[in-house]
Design a protein around this motif. Structure first.
Motif, PDB file in Angstrom:
ATOM      1  N   ASN A  22       7.469  19.534  -4.931  1.00 32.99           N
ATOM      2  CA  ASN A  22       6.322  19.052  -5.705  1.00 32.99           C
ATOM      3  C   ASN A  22       5.842  17.682  -5.229  1.00 32.99           C
ATOM      4  OD1 ASN A  22       4.377  19.460  -7.649  1.00 32.99           O
ATOM      5  ND2 ASN A  22       5.586  18.559  -9.300  1.00 32.99           N
ATOM      6  N   PRO A  38       3.490  26.323  -7.516  1.00 40.41           N
ATOM      7  CA  PRO A  38       4.815  25.726  -7.722  1.00 40.41           C
ATOM      8  C   PRO A  38       5.947  26.653  -7.248  1.00 40.41           C
ATOM      9  CG  PRO A  38       3.452  25.424  -9.672  1.00 40.41           C
ATOM     10  CD  PRO A  38       2.691  26.334  -8.756  1.00 40.41           C
ATOM     11  N   MET A 161       3.068  13.624  -7.511  1.00 41.27           N
ATOM     12  CA  MET A 161       3.337  15.059  -7.726  1.00 41.27           C
ATOM     13  C   MET A 161       2.131  15.895  -7.305  1.00 41.27           C
ATOM     14  SD  MET A 161       5.043  15.543 -11.431  1.00 41.27           S
ATOM     15  CE  MET A 161       6.467  14.632 -11.970  1.00 41.27           C
ATOM     16  N   THR A 186      10.931  18.208 -12.465  1.00 40.35           N
ATOM     17  CA  THR A 186       9.593  18.243 -11.873  1.00 40.35           C
ATOM     18  C   THR A 186       9.542  17.993 -10.369  1.00 40.35           C
ATOM     19  OG1 THR A 186       9.311  15.945 -12.547  1.00 40.35           O
ATOM     20  CG2 THR A 186       8.470  17.619 -14.052  1.00 40.35           C
TER      21      THR A 186
END
Ligand SMILES: O=C([O-])CC(=O)C(=O)O
Ligand SMILES: [Mg+2]
Length: 220
Positions: A22, A38, A161, A186
């Motif tokens: 990410n 993702p 990100m 994340t």
């Protein structure tokens, strides 16, 4: 019986959903393509480890890497959550490490096999104290850092990100329903590197929290 408290989410036995690649600078350092969607994988709740207990190097790896990541703790479950309301589902945050047996992951990648043995082993998910949502007003702009034996290895900002937190919550919940107590990792910025037995890891979210863990070899 006392009610379950979200500030001890790691005791709830809920799922840990991890986002990979990410941050473009980390994707590049491992020679991976920048993802168009993702990249997701899971850790079981048995992966949690808390400060005061060591991170254990699995016997089968000789290249255990640290990955510092912002964790998002889900406070309200849902399916097919809209990006516009995604942040209403967040209870708070945690500073997390996605410990990765890089040699095993490389082997899995080359054989087209899942990453479970590289990512989901016991103590592969060190977590900080729970951070209430109000303590991080803009989770898309916090600085993360990690030191090994006092040497800075990772430093990045969540503004780098590729997929934002609302996007991730919406994307994931389309096909994996989110539940109260779930944790989303994340992804990590660049600077991942190997740790050894007896190393001291220290990590932080600038102006918010720090945590430290010792690395130990697993007993035979
Ligand atoms: O193992 C990897 O490089 C993928 C990953 O978890 C990350 O980017 O945070
Ligand atoms: Mg990771």
């Amino acid at each position: 019986m006392t009610a379950r408290n979200i500030s001890r989410f790691w005791e709830w036995g809920r799922k840990i959903i991890c986002v990979g690649r990410n941050y473009a600078d980390h994707a590049k350092e491992l020679k991976n393509a920048i993802p168009a969607e993702p990249v997701l994988f899971l850790k079981p709740p048995s992966a949690y480890v808390r400060e005061g207990s060591p991170i254990l190097v699995p016997l089968y790896t000789s290249n255990l890497h640290h990955e510092v990541e912002l964790g998002v703790v889900i406070g309200k479950g849902g399916t097919a959550i809209a990006q516009s309301s995604a942040m209403e589902h967040v209870a708070g945050y945690a500073l997390c490490l996605d410990m990765t047996a890089r040699d095993i992951q490389d082997e899995c990648k080359s054989k087209g096999l899942p990453w479970t043995m590289a990512k989901a082993f016991n103590t592969s998910c060190p977590v900080s104290e729970f951070i209430p949502k109000e303590h991080i007003p803009d989770p898309g702009n916090v600085k993360l850092w990690l030191k090994v034996n006092d040497q800075l290895r990772q430093s990045g900002c969540t503004s780098q990100m590729i997929f934002s937190i609302p996007y991730l919550i919406s994307y994931i919940s389309d096909f994996i329903s989110l539940e109260e107590g779930d944790l989303i990792l994340t992804g990590t910025p660049k600077g991942v590197s190997a740790v050894q037995e007896h190393d001291e890891l220290q990590a932080g979210i600038e102006d918010v929290i720090t945590m430290s863990f010792r690395v130990d070899r697993q007993d035979h």
